[in-house]
Design a protein around this motif. Structure first.
Motif, PDB file in Angstrom:
ATOM      1  N   ALA A 124       3.138 -11.938   6.135  1.00 59.66           N
ATOM      2  CA  ALA A 124       1.684 -11.791   5.967  1.00 59.66           C
ATOM      3  C   ALA A 124       1.151 -11.035   7.173  1.00 59.66           C
ATOM      4  N   ALA A 125       1.403  -9.747   7.163  1.00 54.09           N
ATOM      5  CA  ALA A 125       0.963  -8.860   8.235  1.00 54.09           C
ATOM      6  C   ALA A 125       0.601  -7.521   7.597  1.00 54.09           C
ATOM      7  N   ALA A 126       0.103  -6.607   8.401  1.00 53.09           N
ATOM      8  CA  ALA A 126      -0.337  -5.316   7.877  1.00 53.09           C
ATOM      9  C   ALA A 126       0.271  -4.191   8.709  1.00 53.09           C
ATOM     10  N   SER A 127       0.085  -2.976   8.237  1.00 50.84           N
ATOM     11  CA  SER A 127       0.579  -1.800   8.956  1.00 50.84           C
ATOM     12  C   SER A 127      -0.323  -1.484  10.148  1.00 50.84           C
ATOM     13  N   ARG A 128       0.169  -0.628  11.018  1.00 56.65           N
ATOM     14  CA  ARG A 128      -0.621  -0.207  12.170  1.00 56.65           C
ATOM     15  C   ARG A 128      -1.926   0.435  11.729  1.00 56.65           C
ATOM     16  N   GLN A 129      -1.862   1.246  10.683  1.00 54.65           N
ATOM     17  CA  GLN A 129      -3.066   1.926  10.206  1.00 54.65           C
ATOM     18  C   GLN A 129      -4.124   0.928   9.722  1.00 54.65           C
ATOM     19  N   GLU A 130      -3.696  -0.097   9.001  1.00 52.32           N
ATOM     20  CA  GLU A 130      -4.642  -1.105   8.515  1.00 52.32           C
ATOM     21  C   GLU A 130      -5.205  -1.949   9.650  1.00 52.32           C
ATOM     22  N   MET A 131      -4.363  -2.291  10.614  1.00 53.26           N
ATOM     23  CA  MET A 131      -4.809  -3.135  11.719  1.00 53.26           C
ATOM     24  C   MET A 131      -5.763  -2.414  12.653  1.00 53.26           C
ATOM     25  N   ASP A 132      -5.784  -1.099  12.581  1.00 51.55           N
ATOM     26  CA  ASP A 132      -6.711  -0.305  13.401  1.00 51.55           C
ATOM     27  C   ASP A 132      -8.169  -0.638  13.077  1.00 51.55           C
ATOM     28  N   GLU A 133      -8.412  -1.250  11.919  1.00 50.39           N
ATOM     29  CA  GLU A 133      -9.781  -1.617  11.537  1.00 50.39           C
ATOM     30  C   GLU A 133     -10.292  -2.831  12.302  1.00 50.39           C
ATOM     31  N   VAL A 134      -9.371  -3.684  12.800  1.00 54.21           N
ATOM     32  CA  VAL A 134      -9.828  -4.957  13.354  1.00 54.21           C
ATOM     33  C   VAL A 134      -9.392  -5.230  14.792  1.00 54.21           C
ATOM     34  N   ARG A 135      -8.426  -4.468  15.316  1.00 56.89           N
ATOM     35  CA  ARG A 135      -8.042  -4.730  16.700  1.00 56.89           C
ATOM     36  C   ARG A 135      -7.690  -3.454  17.443  1.00 56.89           C
ATOM     37  N   VAL A 181      13.364 -10.908   2.543  1.00 63.02           N
ATOM     38  CA  VAL A 181      12.083 -10.582   3.155  1.00 63.02           C
ATOM     39  C   VAL A 181      11.200  -9.839   2.156  1.00 63.02           C
ATOM     40  N   ALA A 182       9.938 -10.241   2.089  1.00 60.69           N
ATOM     41  CA  ALA A 182       8.991  -9.602   1.172  1.00 60.69           C
ATOM     42  C   ALA A 182       7.611  -9.556   1.819  1.00 60.69           C
ATOM     43  N   ALA A 183       6.814  -8.589   1.396  1.00 60.69           N
ATOM     44  CA  ALA A 183       5.430  -8.510   1.845  1.00 60.69           C
ATOM     45  C   ALA A 183       4.567  -9.369   0.933  1.00 60.69           C
ATOM     46  N   LEU A 184       3.257  -9.270   1.075  1.00 61.45           N
ATOM     47  CA  LEU A 184       2.359 -10.126   0.300  1.00 61.45           C
ATOM     48  C   LEU A 184       2.198  -9.689  -1.155  1.00 61.45           C
ATOM     49  N   ASP A 185       2.797  -8.585  -1.536  1.00 58.46           N
ATOM     50  CA  ASP A 185       2.724  -8.150  -2.931  1.00 58.46           C
ATOM     51  C   ASP A 185       3.295  -9.247  -3.842  1.00 58.46           C
ATOM     52  N   ASP A 186       2.601  -9.561  -4.875  1.00 55.14           N
ATOM     53  CA  ASP A 186       2.973 -10.569  -5.880  1.00 55.14           C
ATOM     54  C   ASP A 186       3.422 -11.899  -5.282  1.00 55.14           C
ATOM     55  N   LEU A 244       5.273 -15.968   7.225  1.00 51.70           N
ATOM     56  CA  LEU A 244       5.053 -15.634   8.626  1.00 51.70           C
ATOM     57  C   LEU A 244       3.747 -14.865   8.702  1.00 51.70           C
ATOM     58  N   CYS A 245       2.740 -15.494   9.269  1.00 50.61           N
ATOM     59  CA  CYS A 245       1.369 -14.997   9.161  1.00 50.61           C
ATOM     60  C   CYS A 245       0.814 -14.536  10.503  1.00 50.61           C
ATOM     61  N   ASP A 246       0.337 -13.314  10.543  1.00 51.60           N
ATOM     62  CA  ASP A 246      -0.351 -12.777  11.714  1.00 51.60           C
ATOM     63  C   ASP A 246      -1.755 -13.383  11.782  1.00 51.60           C
ATOM     64  N   TRP A 247      -2.141 -13.879  12.965  1.00 54.20           N
ATOM     65  CA  TRP A 247      -3.499 -14.398  13.126  1.00 54.20           C
ATOM     66  C   TRP A 247      -4.542 -13.410  12.611  1.00 54.20           C
ATOM     67  N   TRP A 248      -4.318 -12.118  12.890  1.00 54.35           N
ATOM     68  CA  TRP A 248      -5.328 -11.099  12.628  1.00 54.35           C
ATOM     69  C   TRP A 248      -5.461 -10.741  11.154  1.00 54.35           C
ATOM     70  N   ALA A 261      -9.072  -8.156   2.099  1.00 50.25           N
ATOM     71  CA  ALA A 261      -8.135  -8.080   0.974  1.00 50.25           C
ATOM     72  C   ALA A 261      -6.980  -9.065   1.169  1.00 50.25           C
ATOM     73  N   TYR A 262      -6.446  -9.107   2.377  1.00 52.64           N
ATOM     74  CA  TYR A 262      -5.331 -10.013   2.650  1.00 52.64           C
ATOM     75  C   TYR A 262      -5.798 -11.468   2.707  1.00 52.64           C
ATOM     76  N   ARG A 263      -6.987 -11.673   3.272  1.00 54.92           N
ATOM     77  CA  ARG A 263      -7.498 -13.040   3.355  1.00 54.92           C
ATOM     78  C   ARG A 263      -7.672 -13.637   1.961  1.00 54.92           C
ATOM     79  N   HIS A 264      -8.104 -12.850   0.999  1.00 54.07           N
ATOM     80  CA  HIS A 264      -8.282 -13.342  -0.367  1.00 54.07           C
ATOM     81  C   HIS A 264      -6.937 -13.743  -0.992  1.00 54.07           C
ATOM     82  N   ILE A 265      -5.900 -12.972  -0.705  1.00 56.96           N
ATOM     83  CA  ILE A 265      -4.570 -13.301  -1.239  1.00 56.96           C
ATOM     84  C   ILE A 265      -4.092 -14.629  -0.681  1.00 56.96           C
TER      85      ILE A 265
END
Length: 380
Positions: free
Chosen positions: A192-203, A244-249, A267-271, A277-281
């Protein structure tokens, strides 16, 4: 004078293993005039990322006797399986194998039948050796067993020591001999983490992220590798096949895993809870109920941005996992501020989940794979 190699599973009451090793070495040495037992070796190794002691492979190739402290944890430990394989491969077919001495470290230390080696159990008690070491009231029983075992080590080392061999050069390529008796359970490791590009929005500090969610490495720079790889290796040490899998499905994946009696760890990133979108999942997972799914939330104490915003991040986690937080059933593990803390927590989670499946009598689902049988090395 015979020298022995003591094999044990890391995390199986290590201080008492060390005490027993020192006691046995002293007893064996006392039975000899040259005190050669000082050459004996304690072969307890930590997690898969820990470098092997420099002389461990040399000692496995040259020691006279192999003493194994057996327990359910021992037979799930890949390092112990490789140590056993290296030592026993030194024998030829038909050789006397009195130098292989498995000792019941725990009371439930049943030997896999295919190993065909008798288990040494302390006489006159239903307890394993570990209890004899730990309890002062059993000191006389412990000393009696220790003396008997020391004499057995000396006798085996003098009459039928293992033939010497060349040290193994690549420990990772040695087959784990215990895998032939292990059902290959699957553990789903959800990142439960995101890419560098996505994380650029929040940190601001993006050094912990990569092009994909699976690249997330929260313990950089001390541990540069991804958390996904680390978790998969830790699972392998417990004879679990990490997928290992991402949050898809992820919601459907958890349902399938439950039906197949498989283990799920998120395994969940605090951020990640700062991205809607991820918080809703994750909130949907929580709404349906985590069940036996466990969420681990690591963040390095060296990550100053996370530490400075910890109160807000903790609130985001609590808001996302409202039901699980309220139930407080030990399904949320946060404040894993070091890689070592993460290793210990994940190892405990996996062992508890595995034991829960065995206690329930559940069999792995059809997708979890067959019993794994790997080739066994033969000695010279």
């Amino acid at each position: 004078m015979p020298n022995f190699f003591l094999s044990s599973a890391a995390g199986d009451d290590d201080p008492y293993v060390r005490q027993f090793f020192d006691d046995l070495r002293g007893q064996v040495s006392a039975l000899s005039s040259d005190h050669g037992a000082d050459l004996s070796f304690l072969g307890t190794v930590g997690n898969r990322d820990t470098a092997l002691p420099a002389d461990m492979l040399l000692r496995l190739a040259s020691c006279d006797v192999f003493v194994a402290l057996t327990s359910p944890r021992y037979f799930r430990n890949a390092t112990c399986g490789r140590q056993w394989e290296i030592f026993t491969s030194r024998f030829k077919a038909g050789d006397d194998r009195a130098a292989v001495i498995p000792v019941a470290w725990s009371a439930d230390a049943a030997m896999p039948e295919f190993l065909d080696v008798p288990l040494v159990v302390p006489e006159g008690t239903s307890r394993g050796l570990r209890q004899l070491v730990r309890l002062r009231g059993l000191r006389s029983e412990y000393e009696s067993f220790l003396g008997q075992l020391a004499r057995r080590v000396v006798a085996a080392g003098e009459a039928a020591p293992a033939p010497a061999s060349e040290p193994v050069t690549d420990f990772a390529r040695v087959p784990n001999i215990f895998s032939a008796s292990i059902v290959d359970l699957r553990v789903h490791i959800i990142i439960a983490a995101a890419s560098r590009q996505e994380m650029d929005e929040v940190r601001d500090d993006l050094s912990y992220y990569g092009a994909e969610a699976g690249d997330w490495a929260p313990y950089r720079p001390d541990v540069p590798g991804s958390l996904a790889s680390r978790a998969r290796l830790l699972a392998a040490d417990q004879a679990l096949r990490g997928e290992v899998a991402a949050l898809d499905d992820v919601v459907d994946r958890i349902e399938r895993a439950r039906a197949a009696h498989e283990i799920v760890v998120i395994l969940c990133d605090w951020w990640i809870t700062q991205l809607d979108a991820y918080r809703h999942i994750l909130a949907e997972i929580d709404r349906r109920g985590l069940g036996d799914t466990v969420v681990l939330v690591p963040a390095s104490r060296a990550d100053r941005e996370s530490m400075d915003n910890l109160a807000e991040l903790r609130f985001g986690l609590r808001r996302t996992f409202q039901e699980s937080w309220r139930q407080a059933q030990g399904r949320l593990h946060s404040d894993l501020s070091t890689a070592e803390a993460f290793d210990a927590d994940l190892a405990g989670v996996l062992e508890e989940a595995r034991n829960r499946l065995f206690r329930s009598g559940a069999e792995p689902g059809e997708n979890s794979g067959p019993v794994v049988e790997r080739p066994i090395l033969r000695g010279p």
